[in-house]
Write an enzyme that holds these catalytic residues in place. Structure first.
Site, PDB file in Angstrom:
ATOM      1  N   SER A 105      14.183  38.657  26.508  1.00 42.40           N
ATOM      2  CA  SER A 105      13.594  38.003  27.668  1.00 42.40           C
ATOM      3  C   SER A 105      14.322  38.450  28.923  1.00 42.40           C
ATOM      4  CB  SER A 105      13.641  36.485  27.494  1.00 42.40           C
ATOM      5  OG  SER A 105      12.826  35.851  28.452  1.00 42.40           O
ATOM      6  N   ASN A 106      14.199  37.700  30.005  1.00 43.65           N
ATOM      7  CA  ASN A 106      14.853  38.034  31.280  1.00 43.65           C
ATOM      8  C   ASN A 106      15.193  36.737  32.008  1.00 43.65           C
ATOM      9  OD1 ASN A 106      12.626  37.275  33.165  1.00 43.65           O
ATOM     10  ND2 ASN A 106      11.530  38.769  31.928  1.00 43.65           N
ATOM     11  N   PRO A 107      15.968  36.812  33.089  1.00 43.21           N
ATOM     12  CA  PRO A 107      16.481  35.580  33.714  1.00 43.21           C
ATOM     13  C   PRO A 107      15.514  34.849  34.644  1.00 43.21           C
ATOM     14  CG  PRO A 107      17.745  37.540  34.400  1.00 43.21           C
ATOM     15  CD  PRO A 107      16.514  38.024  33.730  1.00 43.21           C
TER      16      PRO A 107
END
Ligand code: CTP
Ligand code: CA
Length: 223
Positions: free
Chosen positions: A33-35
Site C-alpha cells: 500500500s502507500n501512506p
C-alpha cells in the site's frame, strides 16, 4: 455551520470523488500500500457537498469517518476501486481522482496465510490498470481532475499525465515538503489546466485547496 452558509453554487452537479490508498493483498494478512490518509479526497467530497453537489465518494481504507450527506463506497484494491468508479461513471458529470492507487499488485493472492517463505513466491508483481486513463478515454463531456505526486520534475511530469489521461485539471503535489502532503492537514499544490493556465496556490488547508479545485470544476462544468 459552514455547510449551511456556503453558497449552493454546485447544486445540480453529480460529482464522483476517489480517495485514500489501495491495498494489494499477497495473502489475508500481508499487503502492499502507500501512506495516503484520504484527507484530500474527503475534503473535496465535503466541500462539494457543502456547495450543493450530489457526491459519491469511492474510498480506499482510511481512518476517517464517512462524511454526512455523501454516499460512501468502501473498497480495498485497485481492481475494486476501478469497478466502483466505472459503475458510477455514467451517472457522473465530473470526477476528482484523489486516490493514491497502487501501481502494482501481486500476480497472485493466497487464500490462506502461509509462512513467509511461501509468501515470498508472491512477490512477482503485475501493473494495475490506470483507472483515470480509462475514464479519460470515455470522457464524453465530463470534467476530469487528477492529482500528481512528484518529488522532482513536477511540472513536466504533471503536464504529461494531464495529456496522457485526457484531464481538464491536474493538481500537482510535491511530496516531502515539510508539513504538507501525505497525512497532513495542509497542502501546497499547483493547479495545471488543460488550457495552459498554471495556478500556484499558497500553503492552505486541504479544505481550502478543495474549494479552489471546485471553483475550476464549476467553471468547466458550466461551459
Ligand atoms: N491513477 C489511476 N490509476 C492508477 C494510477 C494512478 O487512476 N493505476 C490516478 C491517480 O489517482 C492520480 C493520477 O492518476 O489522480 C496520477 O497518479 P500518479 O501516481 O501520479 O500517476 P501514474 O500514472 O501512476 O504515474 P507514476 O508512474 O508517476 O506513478
Ligand atoms: Ca502511480
Amino acid at each position: 455551520l459552514r455547510a449551511f452558509l456556503a453558497p449552493k453554487d454546485l447544486s445540480g452537479l453529480r460529482l464522483l470523488v476517489s480517495a485514500g490508498p489501495t491495498r494489494e493483498y499477497l495473502d489475508p494478512v500481508r499487503f502492499l500500500s502507500n501512506p495516503s490518509s484520504g484527507r484530500m479526497g474527503y475534503a473535496v467530497a465535503e466541500a462539494a457537498r457543502d456547495r450543493g453537489a450530489e457526491v459519491v465518494l469511492v474510498s480506499g481504507p482510511t481512518a476517517l469517518p464517512d462524511p454526512w450527506g455523501v454516499e460512501v463506497v468502501r473498497v480495498e484494491s485497485a481492481l475494486e476501486m476501478r469497478k466502483a468508479l466505472l459503475d458510477r461513471y455514467p451517472w457522473a458529470q465530473a470526477v476528482v481522482m484523489a486516490a493514491a492507487v497502487a501501481d502494482y499488485r501481486p500476480a497472485e493472492t493466497l487464500k490462506d496465510k502461509e509462512p513467509k517463505a511461501e509468501a515470498e513466491k508472491l512477490l512477482r508483481l503485475v501493473p494495475n490498470p490506470d483507472i483515470l486513463r480509462e475514464l479519460g478515454e470515455r470522457k464524453e463531456g465530463r470534467v476530469l481532475v487528477g492529482f500528481a505526486m512528484e518529488t522532482r520534475e513536477g511540472l513536466e511530469r504533471a503536464r504529461g499525465k494531464l495529456a496522457r489521461k485526457n484531464l481538464d485539471l491536474i493538481a500537482l503535489n510535491y511530496v516531502g515538503r515539510e508539513g504538507v502532503g501525505f497525512g497532513s492537514p495542509e497542502n501546497e499544490v499547483t493547479l495545471i489546466l488543460r488550457d495552459g493556465r498554471v495556478v500556484e496556490l499558497p500553503r492552505l488547508s486541504k479544505r481550502e485547496v478543495a474549494h479552489r479545485i471546485l471553483d475550476f470544476v464549476k467553471e468547466l462544468w458550466k461551459r
